[in-house]
Design an enzyme around this catalytic site. Structure first.
Site, PDB file in Angstrom:
ATOM      1  N   SER A   1       0.851  -1.186   0.000  1.00 36.27           N
ATOM      2  CA  SER A   1       0.000   0.000   0.000  1.00 36.27           C
ATOM      3  C   SER A   1       0.885   1.234   0.000  1.00 36.27           C
ATOM      4  O   SER A   1       1.967   1.227   0.602  1.00 36.27           O
ATOM      5  CB  SER A   1      -0.892   0.011   1.240  1.00 36.27           C
ATOM      6  OG  SER A   1      -1.505   1.271   1.425  1.00 36.27           O
TER       7      SER A   1
ATOM      8  N   TYR B   1      -2.418  -0.977  10.025  1.00 38.20           N
ATOM      9  CA  TYR B   1      -2.530  -1.425   8.629  1.00 38.20           C
ATOM     10  C   TYR B   1      -1.269  -1.073   7.851  1.00 38.20           C
ATOM     11  O   TYR B   1      -0.663  -1.929   7.186  1.00 38.20           O
ATOM     12  CB  TYR B   1      -3.752  -0.773   7.981  1.00 38.20           C
ATOM     13  CG  TYR B   1      -3.913  -1.079   6.511  1.00 38.20           C
ATOM     14  CD1 TYR B   1      -4.581  -2.230   6.099  1.00 38.20           C
ATOM     15  CD2 TYR B   1      -3.407  -0.225   5.538  1.00 38.20           C
ATOM     16  CE1 TYR B   1      -4.727  -2.518   4.748  1.00 38.20           C
ATOM     17  CE2 TYR B   1      -3.543  -0.501   4.191  1.00 38.20           C
ATOM     18  CZ  TYR B   1      -4.207  -1.646   3.797  1.00 38.20           C
ATOM     19  OH  TYR B   1      -4.341  -1.933   2.462  1.00 38.20           O
TER      20      TYR B   1
END
Length: 252
Positions: free
Chosen positions: A142, A157
């Protein structure tokens, strides 16, 4: 025929990756967790284009189920593709979760760790005996791991995706003896079912978010899926150990 295993391919980036890989001539074993209908839709799209695909259930957060999944993949390879190995692994399956550091619970932390780091780590280990020499792996990370995209609430995350970036580099080193290439791909905000289908439920957030992208829009699944397909194919044969941001340059 090359064969790919694509996890989390019932929608979004995983679905796109499965379809794009199939368009390049590979058979696909794809996985789903709760969205069985989405997986069937992916299989149908691949078959309608002349390809071959098999859908298998996988809970990426439950390592206890990985030995049975290994056997299911081996069965699908033998019965559908007449192979005893596969060539391409796309570790896409995962889920989102957000909480400010001061509010995060240990239960939420452990769930994210199991799904985003422990799961892909041990799934790769489990499938490695079935992965052919000179194969390829792509792990989904990401752009939240990058300094210019810090977003409050995504500390766990992003940190776990950062762990996958480092893991991918170590995989590239360790697996290079077998000629296996390993890269990771870092999407930005992309129109998927991510974060409980946030974009579909809150379309009003999209215009302002799009302004943060150099190319003036949020990502679409195919923006990422085509890059994944390239990286695991012959075109990516000289690329390994890289984390490639595929985000239309969000926050440039």
């Amino acid at each position: 025929m090359k064969v790919a295993v694509v996890t989390g391919a019932s929608s979004g980036i995983g679905q796109s990756a499965a379809v794009q890989v199939a368009k390049r001539g590979a058979g696909v074993i794809l996985t789903y967790s709760s969205n069985e209908q989405g997986a069937k839709d992916t299989v149908r799209e691949i078959e309608q284009a002349g390809g071959t695909a098999v859908a298998l259930h996988l809970d990426i957060g439950d390592t206890a189920g990985f030995p049975a999944f290994h056997d299911a993949v081996a069965d699908a390879l033998r019965e559908t593709f007449h192979r005893d190995s596969f060539d391409q692994l796309v570790n896409n399956a995962g889920f989102a979760g957000m909480a400010l550091i001061e509010q995060a619970t240990e239960q939420e932390f452990d769930k994210l760790t199991d799904g985003l780091f422990k799961g892909p780590f041990f799934l790769t280990q489990t499938l490695l005996p079935l992965l052919a020499d000179r194969g390829a792996i792509v792990n989904l990370t990401s752009n939240s791991t990058l300094p210019h995209v810090t977003a409050p609430g995504y500390s766990v995350y992003a940190a776990l995706k950062g762990a996958i970036v480092v893991l991918s580099r170590y995989m590239a080193k360790e697996f290079s003896a077998r000629g296996i290439r390993v890269n990771s791909v870092a999407p930005g905000a992309t129109r998927t079912r991510f974060a409980d289908d946030a974009f579909a439920k809150n379309p009003e957030i999209i215009p302002d978010l799009a302004k943060t992208f150099a190319l003036g829009r949020i990502g679409e699944p195919d923006d990422i899926g085509m890059v994944i397909a390239m990286l695991v194919s012959e075109e990516g044969r000289w690329i390994t150990g890289q984390d490639i941001e595929v985000s239309g340059d969000q926050n440039l």
